[in-house]
Design an enzyme around this catalytic site. Sequence first.
Site, mmCIF file in Angstrom:
data_model
loop_
_atom_site.group_PDB
_atom_site.id
_atom_site.type_symbol
_atom_site.label_atom_id
_atom_site.label_comp_id
_atom_site.label_asym_id
_atom_site.label_seq_id
_atom_site.Cartn_x
_atom_site.Cartn_y
_atom_site.Cartn_z
ATOM 1 N N CYS A 58 7.763 -6.102 -12.310
ATOM 2 C CA CYS A 58 8.474 -4.811 -12.358
ATOM 3 C C CYS A 58 8.674 -4.271 -10.955
ATOM 4 C CB CYS A 58 7.669 -3.816 -13.202
ATOM 5 S SG CYS A 58 8.285 -2.113 -13.095
ATOM 6 N N CYS A 61 6.590 -0.827 -10.322
ATOM 7 C CA CYS A 61 5.132 -0.748 -10.334
ATOM 8 C C CYS A 61 4.582 -0.677 -8.903
ATOM 9 C CB CYS A 61 4.545 -1.955 -11.056
ATOM 10 S SG CYS A 61 4.539 -1.797 -12.863
ATOM 11 N N SER A 168 17.503 0.067 -17.305
ATOM 12 C CA SER A 168 17.295 -1.340 -16.971
ATOM 13 C C SER A 168 15.822 -1.702 -16.819
ATOM 14 C CB SER A 168 18.047 -1.685 -15.672
ATOM 15 O OG SER A 168 17.581 -0.876 -14.601
ATOM 16 N N HIS A 171 9.627 0.872 -17.230
ATOM 17 C CA HIS A 171 8.658 1.685 -16.481
ATOM 18 C C HIS A 171 9.126 3.148 -16.517
ATOM 19 C CE1 HIS A 171 5.468 1.741 -13.232
ATOM 20 N NE2 HIS A 171 5.964 2.966 -13.167
ATOM 21 N N HIS A 173 10.539 6.357 -15.687
ATOM 22 C CA HIS A 173 11.210 6.837 -14.478
ATOM 23 C C HIS A 173 12.464 7.612 -14.839
ATOM 24 C CE1 HIS A 173 13.776 3.343 -15.330
ATOM 25 N NE2 HIS A 173 14.668 3.859 -14.495
ATOM 26 N N GLN A 175 16.128 9.648 -12.699
ATOM 27 C CA GLN A 175 16.989 9.541 -11.528
ATOM 28 C C GLN A 175 17.434 10.913 -11.039
ATOM 29 O OE1 GLN A 175 19.979 6.345 -11.369
ATOM 30 N NE2 GLN A 175 19.436 5.855 -13.485
#
Length: 308
Positions: A58, A61, A168, A171, A173, A175
């Site tokens: 990943c 990570c 995509s 994890h 997250h 933007q």
Amino acid sequence: MNHSNSNISFDITEHSHRRFNQLLGEWVLVSPHRSKRPWQGQQETTEKDTRPQYDPTCYLCPGNVRANGETNPQYPSTFVFTNDFAALQAESPSGSFAKGMLQAESERGICKVICFSPRHDLTLSDMEATEIKKVVDLWQEQYQELGAMEEISYVQIFENKGSVMGSSNPHPHGQIWAQSSVPGEPAKETEQQEAYFQQNNRSLLSDYLAIELEEKTRIVVENEHFVALVPFWAVWPFETIIIPRRHFGHLGQITEDEKFGYAGIMKQLSSVYDRLFNTSFPYSAGIHQAPTDGKDYPGWHLHMHFYP
């Protein structure tokens, strides 16, 4: 058109009608009778998500190498970096294109990625409210830092959760897109809210929230500082909006207590979504707040849309 039923009283819970979206100044079609159709669709059990706490493949990570060759730090909570595959570039040249009806113009901006947690296997609903509060802290910091740049007129903070929404990487997250123009939907919301404030000297969403709190038919979860509800003008199934009880325009004006309240309401709402179909529920969520173009916007009332 047959008007034979004109003597029947209109019932908003039964009959097709239009509803006015106060934030956008647009009408939306509502067909309440369609929700009464019997469900004959597919039912299935979902596979248990067994993602590891750390994934060596990943690129989000801690300690892993990203596509551009940079190595992520061993971050303990949140982490922000400039997107390696940014949709906007700060160095884009000025210019425009016009060929009859075909028109385009250059757009500058900065795109960043925010990791909510070092753990690969979590979502907002899995995180503790104290951990989510650190995400809110970083959102505030980034809004103020990017919004202070002369060429930035709007700071979009959003999350696309789940592969079906275009994410995509699983994890946790979100933007940030900081750009030189105000996007279409926030621009319409600016116009509507400022016009309402000029006329009434009150926030449009404050007055709207007061109606919802009185009716108590569309509220999903609430706490001391925030209310999450299905907007009266909702278009998408399970669409919700988070509205602060106090009128403030952007994350630069949020208090410490409200940050904890914001973190708590997001955990509650995302948990409700997950329980709905016993799965990690996909959605697109975005914070809408005042533009950063140097003008005053006393009517702006920060809010957050969730579109599952």
